[in-house]
Design a protein around this motif. Structure first.
Motif, PDB file in Angstrom:
ATOM      1  N   HIS A  60     -15.334 -62.551  33.128  1.00 32.40           N
ATOM      2  CA  HIS A  60     -14.284 -61.544  32.126  1.00 32.40           C
ATOM      3  C   HIS A  60     -14.440 -63.259  31.010  1.00 32.40           C
ATOM      4  O   HIS A  60     -14.547 -62.592  29.849  1.00 32.40           O
ATOM      5  N   ARG A  61     -14.254 -64.388  31.452  1.00 32.61           N
ATOM      6  CA  ARG A  61     -13.630 -65.051  30.624  1.00 32.61           C
ATOM      7  C   ARG A  61     -15.107 -65.652  29.618  1.00 32.61           C
ATOM      8  O   ARG A  61     -14.702 -65.483  28.380  1.00 32.61           O
ATOM      9  N   LEU A  62     -16.335 -65.079  30.797  1.00 35.95           N
ATOM     10  CA  LEU A  62     -16.936 -65.948  29.835  1.00 35.95           C
ATOM     11  C   LEU A  62     -17.916 -64.475  28.658  1.00 35.95           C
ATOM     12  O   LEU A  62     -17.365 -64.893  27.511  1.00 35.95           O
ATOM     13  N   GLN A  63     -17.601 -63.430  28.711  1.00 40.63           N
ATOM     14  CA  GLN A  63     -17.483 -62.209  27.966  1.00 40.63           C
ATOM     15  C   GLN A  63     -17.164 -62.169  26.919  1.00 40.63           C
ATOM     16  O   GLN A  63     -16.996 -62.148  26.221  1.00 40.63           O
ATOM     17  N   GLU A  64     -15.258 -62.913  27.374  1.00 35.99           N
ATOM     18  CA  GLU A  64     -14.383 -62.694  26.431  1.00 35.99           C
ATOM     19  C   GLU A  64     -14.917 -63.950  25.075  1.00 35.99           C
ATOM     20  O   GLU A  64     -14.603 -63.619  24.017  1.00 35.99           O
ATOM     21  N   LEU A  65     -14.766 -65.002  25.369  1.00 33.74           N
ATOM     22  CA  LEU A  65     -15.516 -66.356  24.863  1.00 33.74           C
ATOM     23  C   LEU A  65     -16.466 -65.739  24.006  1.00 33.74           C
ATOM     24  O   LEU A  65     -16.927 -65.967  22.726  1.00 33.74           O
ATOM     25  N   LEU A  66     -17.796 -65.093  24.833  1.00 30.24           N
ATOM     26  CA  LEU A  66     -18.904 -64.417  24.103  1.00 30.24           C
ATOM     27  C   LEU A  66     -18.295 -63.741  22.817  1.00 30.24           C
ATOM     28  O   LEU A  66     -19.621 -63.465  21.331  1.00 30.24           O
ATOM     29  N   ASP A  67     -17.778 -62.774  23.177  1.00 33.44           N
ATOM     30  CA  ASP A  67     -17.082 -61.404  22.565  1.00 33.44           C
ATOM     31  C   ASP A  67     -16.637 -61.984  21.211  1.00 33.44           C
ATOM     32  O   ASP A  67     -16.808 -61.428  19.993  1.00 33.44           O
ATOM     33  N   LYS A  68     -15.182 -63.517  21.250  1.00 35.82           N
ATOM     34  CA  LYS A  68     -14.923 -63.682  20.312  1.00 35.82           C
ATOM     35  C   LYS A  68     -16.518 -64.223  18.845  1.00 35.82           C
ATOM     36  O   LYS A  68     -15.998 -64.189  18.300  1.00 35.82           O
ATOM     37  N   GLN A  69     -17.125 -64.770  19.492  1.00 34.65           N
ATOM     38  CA  GLN A  69     -18.003 -65.313  18.836  1.00 34.65           C
ATOM     39  C   GLN A  69     -18.849 -64.619  18.216  1.00 34.65           C
ATOM     40  O   GLN A  69     -19.144 -64.778  16.680  1.00 34.65           O
ATOM     41  N   ASP A  70     -19.150 -63.450  19.175  1.00 36.74           N
ATOM     42  CA  ASP A  70     -20.188 -62.282  18.493  1.00 36.74           C
ATOM     43  C   ASP A  70     -19.513 -61.733  17.205  1.00 36.74           C
ATOM     44  O   ASP A  70     -19.412 -61.403  16.618  1.00 36.74           O
ATOM     45  N   GLY A  71     -17.832 -61.391  17.110  1.00 36.93           N
ATOM     46  CA  GLY A  71     -17.007 -61.229  16.525  1.00 36.93           C
ATOM     47  C   GLY A  71     -16.886 -62.363  15.550  1.00 36.93           C
ATOM     48  O   GLY A  71     -15.924 -61.621  13.815  1.00 36.93           O
ATOM     49  N   GLY A  72     -17.648 -63.149  15.104  1.00 37.18           N
ATOM     50  CA  GLY A  72     -17.129 -64.043  13.572  1.00 37.18           C
ATOM     51  C   GLY A  72     -16.401 -64.791  13.775  1.00 37.18           C
ATOM     52  O   GLY A  72     -15.982 -65.485  12.432  1.00 37.18           O
TER      53      GLY A  72
END
Length: 72
Positions: free
Chosen positions: A24-36
């Motif tokens: 979940h933490r990895l996904q949060e970080l990736l989503d943040k990055q993907d969100g710009g």
């Protein structure tokens, strides 16, 4: 340089994955990055480390499955 590891393969191959909270933490970080949004240096290092760990666990799972298939 080569390093050989001998590991005890668990009965349940699903154990070769990130725990839910870590995933979940990895996904949060990736989503943040993907969100710009830019990751901080610490977040980037954390994401890279978690992604490397996930890759290693996937590799171990695949190799364990291959060994198990040969033995079975």
């Amino acid at each position: 340089m080569s390093v050989f590891l001998e590991i005890e393969v668990p009965e349940d191959m699903e154990r070769f994955c990130l725990p839910a909270g870590v995933q979940h933490r990895l996904q949060e970080l990736l989503d943040k990055q993907d969100g710009g949004q830019s990751l901080t240096g610490d977040e980037r290092r954390e994401a890279e480390g978690l992604a490397n760990l996930a890759d290693l666990l996937s590799l171990l799972r695949l190799r364990a499955e291959r060994v198990s298939a040969r033995a079975g």
